[in-house]
Design a protein around this motif. Structure first.
Motif, short mmCIF file in Angstrom:
data_model
loop_
_atom_site.label_atom_id
_atom_site.label_comp_id
_atom_site.label_asym_id
_atom_site.label_seq_id
_atom_site.Cartn_x
_atom_site.Cartn_y
_atom_site.Cartn_z
N VAL A 246 0.84 -1.20 0.00
CA VAL A 246 0.00 0.00 0.00
C VAL A 246 0.87 1.25 0.00
N GLU A 247 1.94 1.22 0.80
CA GLU A 247 2.88 2.34 0.82
C GLU A 247 3.50 2.55 -0.55
N GLU A 248 3.85 1.46 -1.21
CA GLU A 248 4.43 1.54 -2.56
C GLU A 248 3.43 2.07 -3.57
N MET A 249 2.18 1.61 -3.46
CA MET A 249 1.12 2.05 -4.38
C MET A 249 0.86 3.54 -4.26
N ILE A 250 0.68 4.01 -3.02
CA ILE A 250 0.40 5.42 -2.79
C ILE A 250 1.59 6.29 -3.17
N TYR A 251 2.78 5.82 -2.82
CA TYR A 251 4.01 6.54 -3.16
C TYR A 251 4.12 6.74 -4.67
N ASN A 252 3.97 5.66 -5.43
CA ASN A 252 4.06 5.73 -6.90
C ASN A 252 2.96 6.59 -7.50
N ASP A 253 1.77 6.46 -6.94
CA ASP A 253 0.62 7.21 -7.45
C ASP A 253 0.84 8.71 -7.30
N ILE A 254 1.24 9.15 -6.11
CA ILE A 254 1.45 10.58 -5.85
C ILE A 254 2.65 11.11 -6.61
N LEU A 255 3.71 10.30 -6.65
CA LEU A 255 4.95 10.75 -7.30
C LEU A 255 4.75 11.01 -8.80
N ASN A 256 3.82 10.29 -9.42
CA ASN A 256 3.60 10.41 -10.86
C ASN A 256 2.51 11.41 -11.25
N LYS A 257 1.96 12.10 -10.26
CA LYS A 257 0.90 13.07 -10.56
C LYS A 257 1.48 14.43 -10.95
N THR A 258 0.74 15.14 -11.78
CA THR A 258 1.10 16.51 -12.14
C THR A 258 0.67 17.44 -11.00
N PRO A 259 1.18 18.69 -10.94
CA PRO A 259 0.76 19.62 -9.89
C PRO A 259 -0.76 19.79 -9.82
N GLY A 260 -1.42 19.83 -10.98
CA GLY A 260 -2.88 19.96 -10.99
C GLY A 260 -3.55 18.74 -10.41
N THR B 137 -10.01 6.99 4.57
CA THR B 137 -10.75 7.63 3.48
C THR B 137 -10.94 6.66 2.30
N LYS B 138 -11.69 7.14 1.31
CA LYS B 138 -11.95 6.32 0.11
C LYS B 138 -10.73 6.24 -0.80
N LEU B 139 -9.72 7.08 -0.55
CA LEU B 139 -8.52 7.07 -1.38
C LEU B 139 -7.59 5.90 -1.05
N TYR B 140 -7.84 5.26 0.08
CA TYR B 140 -7.03 4.10 0.47
C TYR B 140 -7.38 2.92 -0.45
N PRO B 141 -6.37 2.25 -1.03
CA PRO B 141 -6.64 1.14 -1.97
C PRO B 141 -7.47 0.03 -1.31
#
Length: 332
Positions: free
Chosen positions: A104-118, A227-231
């Motif tokens: 889960v830590e890896e999933m959230i880390y990768n997800d946030i790291l690959n997002k644009t500022p918007g 929250t609902k953002l948790y995988p």
């Protein structure tokens, strides 16, 4: 019609069993256990067979009855196997708990790291709304997001850092200066990595001027968890299964690369060179071992090249004409 339904149910059940086996194998392997799931099953069977043989010899000697000895030995070995199986299930459960947390830590880390500022703004806006805050859509270079709750106004700075880079004092100072000039009550720095010890000490000194909270990836996950953002379970399992498939592809590619037919000369020349060099050293046996490994790889690659030539050697490669390039140049 009934047979088709039965076959579909059996296929579905079999797929589920295979899926669970893959997941359990992954949990065990990722929890720093030395033995794989399959090796553990073989161990349980081997121990049960040994118990059966020893029990049989004891019972046959005591009662001199084949049937009673077989029955009692079989019962005892099944009991031991069941106990070992329960122990294995408990270890898998513990391994699943630890490994899922890492995944889960890896999933959230990768997800946030690959997002644009918007996308970051939308993501954290949604997060804080679920936590009971209001947000505004006004963005600046320093604040990705501002949230409000009653009279509390918070400025949030999200730093997309890779795990090997921590947040230093300079980043904290810049955030503090902007925060101090604003009408915000509190500041939060959220990072996908961690904070250096100097940064943690500085934030304690700054508390008498402005309250700034540091949220690293682990603390962020604990916040997201409610929250609902948790995988969810399905997303985590799909991520693991994709990870397993990618690992298989990597291993297959690595093996194919090692046993490439075109590498036979390199292996054989290297083995011969090392053999000569090994004659003048004190580690003769070590070099002989290396020579045998390289020589074996060379022979395998040579055999693969020979087989490829036998089957594909007579096939003519398609010839490509590049005359059209020159024709087009003459037309210009």
């Amino acid at each position: 019609m009934d047979n088709k339904i039965l076959i579909k149910k059996l296929e579905k059940k079999l797929k589920h069993k295979v899926k669970q086996y893959k997941l359990n194998s992954f949990f065990i392997s990722e929890s720093n256990k030395k033995k794989t799931l399959f090796a553990r099953m073989i161990d349980r069977l081997f121990i049960s067979i040994i118990i059966f043989i020893i029990s049989y010899l004891i019972f046959i000697y005591k009662w001199n009855s084949i049937y009673i000895s077989i029955f009692l030995s079989l019962t005892f070995s099944i009991l031991i196997y069941s106990i070992l199986n329960l122990k294995n299930k408990r270890e898998i459960k513990n391994a699943k708990k630890v490994t899922t947390k890492k995944i889960v830590e890896e999933m959230i880390y990768n997800d946030i790291l690959n997002k644009t500022p918007g996308e970051i703004s939308i993501y954290f806006s949604d997060l804080f709304k679920q936590l009971g805050f209001y947000t505004n859509d006004k963005l600046s270079d320093d604040f990705y997001l501002e949230v409000f709750n009653d009279n509390l106004k918070i400025g949030i700075n999200i730093l997309q850092y890779s795990s090997e880079y921590g947040v230093n004092e300079e980043a904290l100072r810049k955030f503090f200066i902007k925060l101090n000039k604003s009408n915000l009550n509190k500041g939060i720095i959220i990072t996908t990595s961690s904070f250096y010890e100097d940064t943690k000490r500085l934030v304690m000194k700054l508390k008498k001027y402005k309250n700034i909270e540091l949220v690293d990836i682990k603390k962020l996950i604990s916040i997201i968890k409610g929250t609902k953002l948790y995988p969810n379970k399905k997303e985590i399992e799909n991520y693991i299964l994709n990870k397993i498939e990618n690992n298989k592809k990597s291993v297959t590619y690595y093996i194919k690369n090692i046993l490439s037919p075109n590498k036979w000369k390199k292996y054989l020349i290297s083995s011969f060179s090392i053999w000569i060099f090994g004659q003048f050293t004190d580690f003769h046996n070590y070099y002989i071992f290396i020579v045998l490994v390289l020589f074996s790889l060379g022979i395998v690659c040579l055999l693969r090249k020979t087989i490829n030539y036998i089957y594909n050697g007579n096939e003519k490669k398609p010839e490509y004409s590049y005359e059209f390039i020159y024709k087009n140049e003459n037309m210009l």
